[in-house]
Design an enzyme around this catalytic site. Structure first.
Site, mmCIF file in Angstrom:
data_model
loop_
_atom_site.group_PDB
_atom_site.id
_atom_site.type_symbol
_atom_site.label_atom_id
_atom_site.label_comp_id
_atom_site.label_asym_id
_atom_site.label_seq_id
_atom_site.Cartn_x
_atom_site.Cartn_y
_atom_site.Cartn_z
ATOM 1 N N SER A 1 -46.768 -15.248 15.562
ATOM 2 C CA SER A 1 -46.499 -15.733 16.078
ATOM 3 C C SER A 1 -45.044 -15.257 16.311
ATOM 4 O O SER A 1 -44.704 -14.789 17.894
ATOM 5 C CB SER A 1 -47.086 -16.362 16.981
ATOM 6 N N GLY A 2 -44.247 -15.031 15.451
ATOM 7 C CA GLY A 2 -42.697 -14.180 15.682
ATOM 8 C C GLY A 2 -42.425 -15.804 15.169
ATOM 9 O O GLY A 2 -41.101 -16.023 15.587
ATOM 10 N N HIS B 1 -39.117 -52.233 8.009
ATOM 11 C CA HIS B 1 -39.360 -50.829 7.832
ATOM 12 C C HIS B 1 -38.357 -50.159 7.524
ATOM 13 O O HIS B 1 -38.079 -49.861 8.256
ATOM 14 C CB HIS B 1 -40.020 -50.120 9.139
ATOM 15 N N LYS C 1 -40.513 -29.865 10.695
ATOM 16 C CA LYS C 1 -39.820 -28.895 11.033
ATOM 17 C C LYS C 1 -39.006 -28.771 10.348
ATOM 18 O O LYS C 1 -38.700 -27.245 10.201
ATOM 19 C CB LYS C 1 -39.807 -28.865 12.321
ATOM 20 N N CYS D 1 -44.445 -53.746 4.942
ATOM 21 C CA CYS D 1 -44.768 -54.373 6.299
ATOM 22 C C CYS D 1 -45.955 -54.967 5.425
ATOM 23 O O CYS D 1 -46.104 -55.909 5.241
ATOM 24 C CB CYS D 1 -44.786 -53.902 7.668
ATOM 25 N N TYR D 2 -47.520 -54.236 6.096
ATOM 26 C CA TYR D 2 -49.124 -54.143 5.745
ATOM 27 C C TYR D 2 -48.793 -54.316 4.435
ATOM 28 O O TYR D 2 -48.946 -55.123 3.123
ATOM 29 C CB TYR D 2 -49.964 -53.296 6.444
ATOM 30 N N GLY E 1 -49.115 -50.556 8.625
ATOM 31 C CA GLY E 1 -50.953 -50.224 8.995
ATOM 32 C C GLY E 1 -50.764 -51.148 10.024
ATOM 33 O O GLY E 1 -50.010 -52.003 9.906
ATOM 34 N N ASP F 1 -42.893 -21.037 11.589
ATOM 35 C CA ASP F 1 -44.158 -21.505 11.240
ATOM 36 C C ASP F 1 -45.145 -20.767 10.701
ATOM 37 O O ASP F 1 -45.421 -20.779 9.271
ATOM 38 C CB ASP F 1 -44.785 -22.352 12.052
ATOM 39 N N SER F 2 -45.598 -20.103 11.730
ATOM 40 C CA SER F 2 -46.275 -18.479 10.433
ATOM 41 C C SER F 2 -45.882 -17.709 10.163
ATOM 42 O O SER F 2 -46.265 -17.229 9.504
ATOM 43 C CB SER F 2 -47.321 -17.979 12.605
ATOM 44 N N GLU G 1 -37.651 -47.205 6.745
ATOM 45 C CA GLU G 1 -37.870 -45.826 6.773
ATOM 46 C C GLU G 1 -37.747 -45.383 8.060
ATOM 47 O O GLU G 1 -37.482 -43.984 8.342
ATOM 48 C CB GLU G 1 -39.358 -45.801 6.863
#
Ligand code: XMP
Length: 497
Positions: free
Chosen positions: A211-212, A160, A353, A76-77, A53, A215-216, A162
């Site tokens: 919307s096709g 880090h 995603k 880190c932080y 952070g 996600d939706s 990650e």
């Protein structure tokens, strides 16, 4: 389910950590420090990570109650927070940024599979000058700073793990998960089960704008599983879709057995967008008209909630996460006007995603949906730079179709993240027949990316670019020049505005 809790001290670090641990098949939740006190004590929480952070631990009293008897890894932080909490000394140092070599000074399970000397990614100015009493230094950097330390089941690392620039970072996180005795069990099926169970608690009717896009569509399918016909899928055609898209969306939902209410509102959207120059204004208008049309349907359907397929990167980039600045107001998040009163349901808000793709596959959605490129909520309007006109909209639509067709033909489409055309107000003198004529410049953008947070332009074979260019200039008479966008994100973004 065994859970790793990541405590978010700001920025984008925490979610990246969560994502890496989830990739190991372990369920991970992110919480803010104010909520940590009860969260760390939940029975299913088997380990805790304190994220990086932007703050300095010596600038304020550390009052957060984040320590328990559970295995804890400070990054880190978080590492500096451990130092301060247990009586060590944190100071401002000369700073270590980017790839940095560290030397392991002790053998420890956390570093199983690491060599004595390894490269890690650092990004810090503060450092732990003295470890707290009882802590053992596990690794040091070339500057002699403590790169890792441990006491019992509490670990701190200054670097880090990650980020992909720490090549063995994921291995370290895996080792930590092993130390916490957590065995991977977080599969896409589990995720589906968990989301559906949460959604089952909803009492009223829910409308979902579809919307096709993946996600939706995933949101609609999950809701439909949870609350059946109380989930109402609405497809609003804003006139900003790619060619043939509205028809494709309707037949997709038909094949999924989900009824869709179709509203063609394209005239309403296009007439309001006409001549608008500013991009954020275009987004605002699309959001506003969308909400207007939607609220009409909502009244008719007697709905209490609006479900959206918002993903985590949309949330971060719209400034919805502490410590991150607003870059663009994404339609899903920032684009809805303040008067829009429906309560929001965003079951995918915590996901990236690739995780949504895994969920889509597990739900049995057709390949065409799973591999389809992301498409922005405000559609082609954000791919028109400068004044919005119907002529430019048609140019972008036709050019995008050509880009997609040629990439499909070359077998490249499935391998890239997004591929599209953009048009602005710049013109280029052309010779068509024997005549000089001024024509538009179309920019082709093809990028690869893992999650849209960063992206790189794709080194597409020249012959493919050539075919794209030739087809665009010959099939779209108003275009005289095609260029290829070769900037990565950052510093550019994926969409032009
Ligand atoms: P940028 O351009 O910010 O895009 O690098 C990152 C990802 O987000 C998509 N994008 C949007 N999606 N509404 C959306 O739903 C928007 O206003 C919007 N703007 C960008 C973009 O296509 C890319 O995948």
């Amino acid at each position: 389910m065994d859970t790793v809790l990541v405590i978010n001290f700001g920025g984008q670090y925490a979610h990246l950590v969560a994502r890496r641990i989830r990739e190991l098949g372990v369920y991970t939740e992110v919480v803010n420090p104010e909520d940590a006190s009860t969260a760390v004590r939940r029975e299913e929480v088997k380990a805790v990570v304190l994220s990086g952070g932007p703050s300095s631990v010596y600038l304020h009293d550390v009052t957060y109650d984040v320590f328990s008897n559970k295995p804890t890894l400070g990054i880190c932080y978080g590492h500096q927070l451990i130092a301060k909490k247990f009586g060590g000394v944190v100071k401002r140092g000369k700073g270590e940024f980017g790839k940095t070599k560290i030397q392991l000074t002790q053998v420890d399970d956390l570093f199983q599979g690491w060599d004595r000397e390894e490269v890690v990614w650092m990004s810090h100015q503060d450092y732990v000058a003295e470890p707290p009493p009882g802590f053992v230094t596990l690794a040091v950097s070339e500057n002699g700073y403590i790169a890792a330390m441990r006491s019992g089941n509490i670990y701190g690392v200054q670097f880090h793990p990650e980020v992909s620039h720490t090549p063995k970072g994921k291995l370290l996180l895996q080792n930590f998960v092993k130390i916490a005795k957590i065995s991977p069990s977080w599969t896409p099926e589990d995720r589906i089960g968990k989301i559906v169970k949460n959604l089952e608690n909803i009492t009223g009717n829910v409308v979902i704008g579809v919307s096709g896009g993946i996600d939706s569509t995933v949101t609609a399918v999950l809701l439909h599983r949870a609350i059946k016909d109380r989930a109402k899928a609405v497809f609003i055609n804003h006139g900003l879709f790619r060619e043939g898209e509205p028809e494709r969306v309707l037949s997709l939902f038909k094949s999924l057995g989900i009824d869709v209410i179709y509203i063609d509102a394209s005239e309403k959207f296009l007439s309001q967008l006409e001549n608008v120059v500013d991009c954020e204004e275009k987004r605002r208008i699309v959001g506003e008209v969308f909400a207007e049309v939607f609220s009409q349907v909502v009244k008719e359907l007697n709905a209490e909630y609006l479900a959206q397929g918002t993903l985590y990167p949309d949330v971060i980039e719209s400034g919805g996460v502490r410590g991150s600045d607003k870059i663009k107001s994404h339609h899903n998040v920032g684009g809805l006007p303040p008067w829009f009163q429906l309560k929001l349901i965003e079951p995918l808000r915590e996901f990236y995603k690739d995780e949504v793709r895994a969920i889509a596959r597990a739900l049995g959605l057709p390949d065409e949906v799973v591999t389809r490129h992301p498409f922005p909520g405000p559609g082609l309007s954000v791919r028109i730079i400068g004044k919005f006109t119907r002529e430019k909209l048609e140019i972008v639509r036709k050019a995008t179709k050509i880009v997609e067709e040629e990439l499909e033909r070359a077998g490249v489409y499935q391998k890239v993240w997004q591929a599209f055309a953009v048009v602005g107000d710049d013109v280029w003198v052309g010779v068509k027949g024997d005549r000089r004529s001024l024509g538009y410049i179309v920019v082709v953008r093809i990028v690869e990316s893992e999650d849209a947070m960063t992206a790189d332009w794709v080194r597409v074979p020249h012959e493919v670019l050539e075919r794209i260019s030739t087809r665009i200039t010959s099939e779209i008479p108003q275009v005289t020049m095609v260029t290829y966008a070769i900037s990565s994100k950052p510093p550019a973004t994926i969409e032009p505005c």
